[in-house]
Design a protein around this motif. Sequence first.
Motif, PDB file in Angstrom:
ATOM      1  N   ARG A  84       3.741   6.746  -0.520  1.00 14.34           N
ATOM      2  CA  ARG A  84       5.113   7.131  -0.170  1.00 14.34           C
ATOM      3  C   ARG A  84       5.600   8.310  -1.001  1.00 14.34           C
ATOM      4  N   ILE A  85       4.841   8.665  -2.049  1.00  6.62           N
ATOM      5  CA  ILE A  85       5.320   9.775  -2.899  1.00  6.62           C
ATOM      6  C   ILE A  85       4.305  10.911  -3.081  1.00  6.62           C
ATOM      7  N   ILE A  86       3.079  10.674  -2.674  1.00  3.84           N
ATOM      8  CA  ILE A  86       2.042  11.716  -2.787  1.00  3.84           C
ATOM      9  C   ILE A  86       1.359  11.850  -1.429  1.00  3.84           C
ATOM     10  N   PRO A  87       1.077  13.091  -0.973  1.00  5.86           N
ATOM     11  CA  PRO A  87       0.355  13.210   0.302  1.00  5.86           C
ATOM     12  C   PRO A  87      -1.043  12.591   0.185  1.00  5.86           C
ATOM     13  N   ASP A  88      -1.501  11.962   1.252  1.00  3.79           N
ATOM     14  CA  ASP A  88      -2.826  11.317   1.240  1.00  3.79           C
ATOM     15  C   ASP A  88      -3.926  12.288   0.796  1.00  3.79           C
ATOM     16  N   GLU A  89      -3.790  13.554   1.189  1.00  5.42           N
ATOM     17  CA  GLU A  89      -4.812  14.556   0.845  1.00  5.42           C
ATOM     18  C   GLU A  89      -5.032  14.656  -0.658  1.00  5.42           C
ATOM     19  N   GLU A  90      -4.027  14.278  -1.430  1.00 10.91           N
ATOM     20  CA  GLU A  90      -4.132  14.423  -2.889  1.00 10.91           C
ATOM     21  C   GLU A  90      -4.588  13.138  -3.580  1.00 10.91           C
ATOM     22  N   ILE A  91      -4.954  12.156  -2.782  1.00 11.16           N
ATOM     23  CA  ILE A  91      -5.376  10.881  -3.380  1.00 11.16           C
ATOM     24  C   ILE A  91      -6.883  10.675  -3.174  1.00 11.16           C
ATOM     25  N   THR A  92      -7.570  10.393  -4.279  1.00  2.91           N
ATOM     26  CA  THR A  92      -8.982  10.007  -4.199  1.00  2.91           C
ATOM     27  C   THR A  92      -9.108   8.582  -4.708  1.00  2.91           C
ATOM     28  N   VAL A  93      -9.772   7.741  -3.941  1.00  4.04           N
ATOM     29  CA  VAL A  93      -9.950   6.350  -4.376  1.00  4.04           C
ATOM     30  C   VAL A  93     -11.443   6.091  -4.583  1.00  4.04           C
ATOM     31  N   ILE A  94     -11.796   5.687  -5.783  1.00  5.27           N
ATOM     32  CA  ILE A  94     -13.182   5.287  -6.068  1.00  5.27           C
ATOM     33  C   ILE A  94     -13.207   3.762  -5.958  1.00  5.27           C
ATOM     34  N   VAL A  95     -14.024   3.281  -5.023  1.00  8.70           N
ATOM     35  CA  VAL A  95     -13.907   1.874  -4.634  1.00  8.70           C
ATOM     36  C   VAL A  95     -15.148   1.061  -5.028  1.00  8.70           C
ATOM     37  N   ASN A  96     -14.874  -0.142  -5.504  1.00  8.94           N
ATOM     38  CA  ASN A  96     -15.936  -1.094  -5.831  1.00  8.94           C
ATOM     39  C   ASN A  96     -16.760  -1.442  -4.591  1.00  8.94           C
ATOM     40  N   THR A  97     -18.085  -1.497  -4.767  1.00  9.50           N
ATOM     41  CA  THR A  97     -18.953  -1.907  -3.645  1.00  9.50           C
ATOM     42  C   THR A  97     -19.822  -3.108  -4.027  1.00  9.50           C
ATOM     43  N   ALA A  98     -19.508  -3.718  -5.169  1.00  4.52           N
ATOM     44  CA  ALA A  98     -20.378  -4.799  -5.663  1.00  4.52           C
ATOM     45  C   ALA A  98     -20.168  -6.119  -4.925  1.00  4.52           C
ATOM     46  N   GLU A  99     -19.229  -6.123  -3.943  1.00  2.47           N
ATOM     47  CA  GLU A  99     -19.039  -7.343  -3.138  1.00  2.47           C
ATOM     48  C   GLU A  99     -19.532  -7.137  -1.713  1.00  2.47           C
ATOM     49  N   ASP A 100     -20.255  -6.024  -1.479  1.00  3.09           N
ATOM     50  CA  ASP A 100     -20.729  -5.728  -0.122  1.00  3.09           C
ATOM     51  C   ASP A 100     -21.751  -6.772   0.325  1.00  3.09           C
ATOM     52  N   ILE A 101     -21.785  -6.974   1.619  1.00 10.38           N
ATOM     53  CA  ILE A 101     -22.693  -8.009   2.144  1.00 10.38           C
ATOM     54  C   ILE A 101     -22.967  -7.737   3.629  1.00 10.38           C
ATOM     55  N   ILE A 102     -24.156  -8.105   4.075  1.00 11.17           N
ATOM     56  CA  ILE A 102     -24.464  -7.999   5.513  1.00 11.17           C
ATOM     57  C   ILE A 102     -24.062  -9.319   6.181  1.00 11.17           C
ATOM     58  N   VAL A 103     -23.251  -9.235   7.215  1.00 11.41           N
ATOM     59  CA  VAL A 103     -22.850 -10.418   7.981  1.00 11.41           C
ATOM     60  C   VAL A 103     -23.208 -10.163   9.446  1.00 11.41           C
TER      61      VAL A 103
END
Length: 304
Positions: free
Chosen positions: A19-38
């Motif tokens: 709501r206060i920063i344009p999406d273009e200026e946001i970088t999210v580094i995301v955890n992948t240690a819960e990934d799973i094949i279903v």
Amino acid sequence: MIVLSGGTGTPKLLQGFRRIIPDEEITVIVNTAEDIIVSSSFVSPDVDTILYLFSGALDFSKWWGIKNDTFHTNNALKKMGINEKLMLGDADRATCIFRQELIQKGLCLTEATLSLSCALGIKAKILPMCNEKVDTMIKTPEGVLHYQDFWVGARGTPEVLDVEIKGIRKAKPTKEVLDALEYEDNVIIGPSNPITSIGPILALKGINEILKTKKVIAVSPIIGDSPVSGPAGKLMSAKGYPVSSNGVARCYGDILDIMVIDDRDTANESDIGVRTVRFDTIMTSVEKSESLARNILELFRDIR
Ligand code: GDP
């Protein structure tokens, strides 16, 4: 701005930042240690929550999945005797099939996520922490469980003796993660599980050293002696950390410039060991998320 994220607490904060920063200026580094094949579909639960948050599709009542999704496939499989490990909605499943198709064609997880972002019209940069397979394993008295078997299958009830992030020593932060960190100074560690969401990101080779050169603000997911939600307390205890904001700060070590804790928290700066600032951190509405996000942005101005 770079945000390190899991799949529940930090997405709430990101909702405020949007709501206060344009999406273009946001970088999210995301955890992948819960990934799973279903059912032959590649589920990346934390990445998916972030994708849906930025595409506007997220089911905010649960903080996972797509709003108004149907569960026809899951139910049909149940009738055939297949109980899937995760409740995958039909549209949610499409994301996971799309990802699996791309991976099978030889793309890496980062490329598949960028393709998904593009397909969903997302402008923020959503980066899986690594491309290698990394699995959070929970050691219980009855044996070792994959995180999803522990948290979803067994509803987090077994006693936890230890937590192992399998494969983490061989995993590397991606080029995209390293590039993002090279050009950005402000890093936020959102209020996510310090052991299973943030821990794996910080355990990647070289990340700690890089973060020591950045302005890093963390938000505690613990208030007093318990997490706002989820199994963080149990997992922190199993790893020998006190269940407190002090324990969270200890998990993160000497990369922090500022620790944000809740107004109601009894922890104090001398125990936490870095500058500690109090705000209302319980994000029960988008307005509260925005207010916390604004307060955090202000704090960066004070860090040299
Ligand atoms: P997961 O991937 O689903 O485990 O989610 P995360 O790791 O991103 O977030 C889980 C953590 O978020 C828990 O430890 C909660 O205590 C914390 N959390 C959830 N909502 C809030 C909130 O509104 N405020 C704060 N401070 N922490 C929160």
